[in-house]
Motif scaffolding. Structure first.
Motif, PDB file in Angstrom:
ATOM      1  N   HIS A 613     -27.738  -0.196  31.642  1.00 44.02           N
ATOM      2  CA  HIS A 613     -27.414  -0.507  30.252  1.00 44.02           C
ATOM      3  C   HIS A 613     -26.200  -1.431  30.208  1.00 44.02           C
ATOM      4  N   ASP A 614     -26.310  -2.452  29.356  1.00 39.80           N
ATOM      5  CA  ASP A 614     -25.211  -3.383  29.109  1.00 39.80           C
ATOM      6  C   ASP A 614     -24.694  -3.986  30.414  1.00 39.80           C
ATOM      7  N   MET A 615     -25.615  -4.531  31.195  1.00 40.92           N
ATOM      8  CA  MET A 615     -25.277  -5.206  32.438  1.00 40.92           C
ATOM      9  C   MET A 615     -25.859  -6.618  32.398  1.00 40.92           C
ATOM     10  N   ASN A 616     -25.122  -7.550  32.932  1.00 37.31           N
ATOM     11  CA  ASN A 616     -25.591  -8.931  32.981  1.00 37.31           C
ATOM     12  C   ASN A 616     -26.406  -9.130  34.266  1.00 37.31           C
ATOM     13  N   LEU A 617     -27.729  -9.079  34.101  1.00 38.05           N
ATOM     14  CA  LEU A 617     -28.631  -9.240  35.249  1.00 38.05           C
ATOM     15  C   LEU A 617     -29.357 -10.578  35.210  1.00 38.05           C
ATOM     16  N   ALA A 618     -28.801 -11.535  34.473  1.00 37.36           N
ATOM     17  CA  ALA A 618     -29.457 -12.842  34.383  1.00 37.36           C
ATOM     18  C   ALA A 618     -29.519 -13.532  35.734  1.00 37.36           C
ATOM     19  N   ASP A 619     -28.537 -13.295  36.589  1.00 41.53           N
ATOM     20  CA  ASP A 619     -28.520 -13.912  37.917  1.00 41.53           C
ATOM     21  C   ASP A 619     -29.069 -12.998  38.992  1.00 41.53           C
ATOM     22  N   CYS A 620     -29.666 -11.882  38.596  1.00 35.28           N
ATOM     23  CA  CYS A 620     -30.179 -10.904  39.569  1.00 35.28           C
ATOM     24  C   CYS A 620     -31.686 -10.727  39.425  1.00 35.28           C
ATOM     25  N   GLN A 621     -32.413 -11.833  39.190  1.00 32.88           N
ATOM     26  CA  GLN A 621     -33.847 -11.717  38.945  1.00 32.88           C
ATOM     27  C   GLN A 621     -34.606 -11.285  40.191  1.00 32.88           C
ATOM     28  N   SER A 622     -34.193 -11.732  41.352  1.00 37.18           N
ATOM     29  CA  SER A 622     -34.874 -11.295  42.582  1.00 37.18           C
ATOM     30  C   SER A 622     -34.647  -9.813  42.819  1.00 37.18           C
ATOM     31  N   GLU A 623     -33.453  -9.285  42.478  1.00 36.66           N
ATOM     32  CA  GLU A 623     -33.187  -7.850  42.628  1.00 36.66           C
ATOM     33  C   GLU A 623     -34.023  -7.041  41.637  1.00 36.66           C
ATOM     34  N   VAL A 624     -34.233  -7.586  40.416  1.00 31.97           N
ATOM     35  CA  VAL A 624     -35.077  -6.899  39.444  1.00 31.97           C
ATOM     36  C   VAL A 624     -36.523  -6.822  39.941  1.00 31.97           C
ATOM     37  N   LEU A 625     -37.021  -7.898  40.515  1.00 33.38           N
ATOM     38  CA  LEU A 625     -38.376  -7.883  41.081  1.00 33.38           C
ATOM     39  C   LEU A 625     -38.476  -6.883  42.223  1.00 33.38           C
ATOM     40  N   PHE A 626     -37.425  -6.778  43.013  1.00 35.16           N
ATOM     41  CA  PHE A 626     -37.395  -5.788  44.091  1.00 35.16           C
ATOM     42  C   PHE A 626     -37.547  -4.364  43.538  1.00 35.16           C
ATOM     43  N   LEU A 627     -36.893  -4.103  42.404  1.00 37.93           N
ATOM     44  CA  LEU A 627     -37.001  -2.790  41.780  1.00 37.93           C
ATOM     45  C   LEU A 627     -38.408  -2.529  41.266  1.00 37.93           C
ATOM     46  N   LEU A 628     -39.010  -3.520  40.609  1.00 39.30           N
ATOM     47  CA  LEU A 628     -40.333  -3.335  40.022  1.00 39.30           C
ATOM     48  C   LEU A 628     -41.410  -3.148  41.081  1.00 39.30           C
ATOM     49  N   GLN A 629     -41.128  -3.512  42.306  1.00 37.48           N
ATOM     50  CA  GLN A 629     -42.076  -3.307  43.400  1.00 37.48           C
ATOM     51  C   GLN A 629     -41.872  -1.983  44.114  1.00 37.48           C
ATOM     52  N   ASN A 630     -40.848  -1.218  43.695  1.00 33.94           N
ATOM     53  CA  ASN A 630     -40.572   0.083  44.298  1.00 33.94           C
ATOM     54  C   ASN A 630     -41.647   1.071  43.874  1.00 33.94           C
ATOM     55  N   LEU A 631     -42.338   1.652  44.831  1.00 37.78           N
ATOM     56  CA  LEU A 631     -43.480   2.524  44.542  1.00 37.78           C
ATOM     57  C   LEU A 631     -43.092   3.987  44.390  1.00 37.78           C
ATOM     58  N   THR A 632     -41.787   4.289  44.346  1.00 37.35           N
ATOM     59  CA  THR A 632     -41.362   5.684  44.124  1.00 37.35           C
ATOM     60  C   THR A 632     -40.832   5.907  42.712  1.00 37.35           C
ATOM     61  N   LEU A 633     -40.370   4.861  42.061  1.00 36.01           N
ATOM     62  CA  LEU A 633     -39.817   4.995  40.715  1.00 36.01           C
ATOM     63  C   LEU A 633     -40.934   5.179  39.688  1.00 36.01           C
ATOM     64  N   GLN A 634     -40.694   6.105  38.757  1.00 40.07           N
ATOM     65  CA  GLN A 634     -41.651   6.350  37.682  1.00 40.07           C
ATOM     66  C   GLN A 634     -41.180   5.790  36.344  1.00 40.07           C
ATOM     67  N   GLU A 635     -39.891   5.544  36.192  1.00 39.45           N
ATOM     68  CA  GLU A 635     -39.374   5.042  34.919  1.00 39.45           C
ATOM     69  C   GLU A 635     -38.163   4.154  35.188  1.00 39.45           C
ATOM     70  N   ILE A 636     -38.178   2.947  34.607  1.00 40.19           N
ATOM     71  CA  ILE A 636     -37.080   1.988  34.759  1.00 40.19           C
ATOM     72  C   ILE A 636     -36.661   1.527  33.375  1.00 40.19           C
ATOM     73  N   THR A 637     -35.336   1.458  33.151  1.00 39.19           N
ATOM     74  CA  THR A 637     -34.786   1.004  31.879  1.00 39.19           C
ATOM     75  C   THR A 637     -33.828  -0.158  32.129  1.00 39.19           C
ATOM     76  N   PHE A 638     -34.089  -1.271  31.450  1.00 41.43           N
ATOM     77  CA  PHE A 638     -33.161  -2.403  31.418  1.00 41.43           C
ATOM     78  C   PHE A 638     -32.759  -2.580  29.958  1.00 41.43           C
ATOM     79  N   SER A 639     -31.650  -2.001  29.558  1.00 40.76           N
ATOM     80  CA  SER A 639     -31.239  -2.002  28.164  1.00 40.76           C
ATOM     81  C   SER A 639     -30.086  -2.991  27.969  1.00 40.76           C
ATOM     82  N   PHE A 640     -30.350  -4.037  27.179  1.00 46.49           N
ATOM     83  CA  PHE A 640     -29.339  -5.063  26.904  1.00 46.49           C
ATOM     84  C   PHE A 640     -28.775  -5.627  28.205  1.00 46.49           C
ATOM     85  N   CYS A 641     -29.674  -6.085  29.067  1.00 45.52           N
ATOM     86  CA  CYS A 641     -29.283  -6.591  30.385  1.00 45.52           C
ATOM     87  C   CYS A 641     -29.496  -8.097  30.530  1.00 45.52           C
TER      88      CYS A 641
END
Length: 773
Positions: A613-641
């Motif tokens: 929440h409230d994190m600037n992830l505009a320069d972390c797009q490759s890290e976000v893709l890494f998270l979305l490919q994680n096969l153990t997570l069931q819920e991810i929230t990017f709130s105002f990022c």
């Protein structure tokens, strides 16, 4: 249709007023259903079981009574399961405080019923406000049955906006807490918004919540404590057994808290005796002395008993007061002539600057009048106390804990108390803690083994956080410690938040839930004080954190870059972590953020929910893709990022492709990321026919979505025929720009999912609209 004579309403009222009405099931259901809305709340409550056996519900009637009589709307976040219980609980509170007139409405007035007694069995939560209104009424003899019913039904006791109270009100509160906590079922005590805490009242609530009981001065004995203990306090040996046989007598944490209060009262009494006539006693001093120690304030003006007297020795009642005074004076004078080799005397405590809510002045020896009004309170809340005061108090407290000279302990009030049942949940919200209040809390916590959840929110702990950590470490070492949840938040902290988290995890390795938030960057308290070497080495040691049992970790950071290795060290030791939430976290570089994500993948295999929440992830797009490919997570929230602030045309397809290949992700929350119509339509491809995604919860609130884009999104879902996929949240979007199109889009969406939306004025988001043009 005319009602049969035997079912006419007056006859029915007489019939249900008897004790046998609940067993009479001969009344036809339709007639009973027509009678229910005509009954007052007492008959309606009593006939509830009979109506249920007939298949009739009274919930709609109770809801209408709530709307017409209480005239308040429940919170949208509240899910009311039983309107009868909700109404009766609120009705009890209003009658107790005198804020409702039962004679003003025929549905509330009936001479054959007691409003308090009839509604008390539905009360699960009771709030006491201001000047302790209601406490005196509940402990009065006419309301004995009401209090007995509350003792079995009440689970939560709340205090809001407390003000200074008199001795009689505190004595009533003492009896009330004894009945509801020690002999009742209350397991949670919460204090809210107490900007100027009264020390005696606050310590009374804490000690009673911790299970300590000592009848107040002149108060009646408790009839529930048994004939053997009625009207007497246990002996010193018995008190030691009640506090725990494994601890040394002088190491009792509660004795130190009592010693602090007693020493402070003695010091103030000496100064007052020298500066003002002995007969002048303020109402506040009378109140504090009678409540905390049960001592007549006029006797406090005499010097205390000599320290050579044994701690357990009591002066005979027949001995005149002058004897005690003379012996004390002799002891004082002889101590001045004592040689240097004699036993050292304890350093006297300096007087506190108290946050008093009372106007006036107090005379200090060698100085003029001193204001104890708002000026002192502001500086106490800010944590800027006088340098020497806090250090000397800490020295005396630590000396008492180490089992030093018994004369340091003062009056062992809590050691002579009986130990009863204690609560399991303690919450302090916006209650500034002075040093003495923080010490009392810490010393009680060190042996509070029944405590399961502790919440300290904006209490201005300052450097008292180190005492809190020591007490939590001592509590963790106790056999049977049940503390599993800790929620800590404050404006400032003398420790950086990650170091504080490491210290808490080391002190409480069995903790399951930890929520910690600091609003402003760390700053050391009083760095210029001579001899202040910072926090103790055992608190911020560099040794590796042992494995812990954390399952849920929530952290809210102040501004400034955070060291990723420290966060990774906490994550590596938390192998059981299932939920992680990071709020306002800033890293020095995307590589540091990637290091944290890699640590999660390698060491936190049980992680299911991850929130940013409230994190600037505009320069972390490759890290976000890494998270979305994680096969153990069931819920991810990017709130105002700020996910789509850069390269949206390239990043959105990559994000959708990663989600289409993830079959374990169930929920995705993207509020406040300026997705827009184009982003929403791109996201619709996640639900296409060639997707293996099992996403069933989607939150796209506050994303500048317009009605035409939402309608096209609904049509695409219909075209792919995915069926119902769960919940869709649409709060605070620009749907009011075309109400007809928005209603059509929501109608189509409700055929495939559960839609949650609101009526929001998009003109408030004009600045966001301009920035995205």
């Amino acid at each position: 249709m005319c009602m049969p004579p035997k079912f006419r309403l007056p006859t029915m009222w007489l019939k249900i007023s008897g004790p046998e009405f609940e067993l009479d099931l001969a009344l036809p259901g339709p007639i009973l259903q027509s009678i229910l809305p005509l009954l007052n709340i007492y008959y309606l409550e009593r006939i509830e079981e009979t109506a249920l056996k007939k298949g009739l519900s009274t919930q709609a009637i109770w809801r209408r009574l709530w709307d017409e009589l209480m005239k308040t709307r429940p919170s949208s976040l509240e899910s009311v399961t039983c309107w009868r219980a909700k109404f009766m609980e609120a009705f009890f509170s209003h009658v107790l405080r005198g804020t409702i007139d039962v004679s003003s409405d025929r549905r509330l007035c009936d001479q054959r019923f007691s409003p308090l007694l009839h509604s008390s069995r539905h009360v699960r939560q009771l709030t006491i406000c201001n000047m302790l209104q209601g406490a005196t009424e509940l402990v009065a003899e006419p309301n004995r049955r009401v209090l007995e019913t509350l003792a079995s039904s009440l689970h939560t006791l709340k205090f809001r906006h407390l003000l200074f109270s008199d001795v009689a009100a505190q004595q009533s509160l003492r009896q009330l807490l004894h009945q509801l906590i020690h002999h009742g079922a209350v397991n949670q005590v919460s204090l809210y918004s107490w900007p100027v805490p009264e020390s005696a009242l606050f310590i009374l609530i804490l000690t009673m919540s911790a299970g300590f009981w000592q009848p107040g001065p002149g108060g009646p004995p408790c009839r529930l404590c048994g004939e053997a203990s009625r009207g007497r306090a246990p002996s010193r040996d018995e008190g030691s057994l009640l506090l725990g046989s494994r601890r040394p007598r002088r190491d009792a944490a509660e004795r130190c808290a009592a010693a602090l209060m007693a020493s402070r009262r003695k010091s103030e009494a000496k100064q007052t005796a020298r500066a003002v006539p002995p007969t002048r006693v303020t109402r506040r001093s009378t109140q504090e002395n009678l409540t905390a120690g049960g001592t007549d304030p006029k006797r406090e003006l005499h010097p205390p008993a000599t320290s050579h007297e044994a701690p357990g020795t009591k002066r005979p009642p027949s001995a005149p007061a002058t004897t005690s005074s003379a012996s004390a004076s002799s002891s004082t004078s002889s101590s001045k002539r004592a040689p240097a080799s004699s036993a050292p005397q304890p350093k006297p405590l300096k007087r506190f600057k108290r946050a008093a809510g009372k106007k006036g002045t107090r005379t200090r020896q060698g100085s003029g009048a001193e204001s104890e009004d708002l000026y002192d309170f502001v500086f106490i809340v800010a944590g800027e106390k006088e340098d020497g005061e806090e250090m000397e108090i800490g020295e005396v407290a630590c000396g008492a804990l180490d089992g030093s000279d018994p004369s340091c302990l003062g009056l062992p009030a809590l050691e002579a108390s009986q130990r009863f049942r204690s609560i399991s949940t303690l919450e302090l919200f916006t209650v500034p803690l002075s040093t003495e209040a923080a010490l009392t809390l810490c010393h009680l916590l060190s042996s509070w083994v029944s405590l399961e959840s502790l919440t300290l929110s904006y209490n201005g702990l300052g450097s008292n956080i180190f005492r809190l950590l020591d007490s939590l470490r001592a509590l963790s070492a106790q056999a049977g410690c049940r503390l599993r949840a800790l929620h800590l938040s404050d404006l400032f902290s003398p420790l950086p938040i990650l170091e504080l988290t490491r210290a808490i995890v080391r002190a409480l390795p069995l903790l399951r839930v930890l929520s910690i938030r600091v609003d402003h960057p760390s700053q050391r308290d009083n760095p210029a004080v001579p001899g202040n070497a910072g926090p103790p080495s055992h608190i911020i040691g560099d040794e590796e954190i042992p494995e812990n049992c954390l399952e849920q970790l929530e952290m809210g950071f102040p501004r400034g870059a955070q060291p990723a290795p420290l966060l990774c060290s906490v994550l590596k030791a938390s192998g059981s972590l299932q939920q992680l939430s990071l709020d306002s976290t800033t890293f020095a570089s995307p590589q540091d953020f990637g290091l944290v994500l890699q640590t999660l993948k390698e060491y936190n295999l049980a992680l299911k929910r991850l929130s940013f929440h409230d994190m600037n992830l505009a320069d972390c797009q490759s890290e976000v893709l890494f998270l979305l490919q994680n096969l153990t997570l069931q819920e991810i929230t990017f709130s105002f990022c700020r996910l789509f602030e850069k390269r949206p045309a390239q990043f959105l397809p990559e994000m959708v492709a990663a989600m289409k290949g993830n079959s374990t992700l169930k929920g995705l929350r993207l509020p406040g990321n300026r997705l827009g119509n184009a982003g929403l339509l791109a996201l619709a491809d996640v639900f296409s026919e060639d997707s293996s995604s099992s996403l069933c919860q989607l939150d796209i609130s506050s994303n500048c979505i317009k009605p035409d884009g939402l309608l096209e999104f609904a049509k695409r879902l219909e075209r792919w025929g995915r069926g119902a996929f769960g919940h869709l949240r649409l709060f605070q979007n620009w749907l009011d720009q075309d109400a007809v199109t928005a209603r059509e889009a929501i109608r189509r969406l409700r055929a495939t999912c559960h839609v949650v939306s609101d009526s929001w004025d998009s003109s408030q988001a004009f600045a966001d609209y301009v920035s995205t043009m």
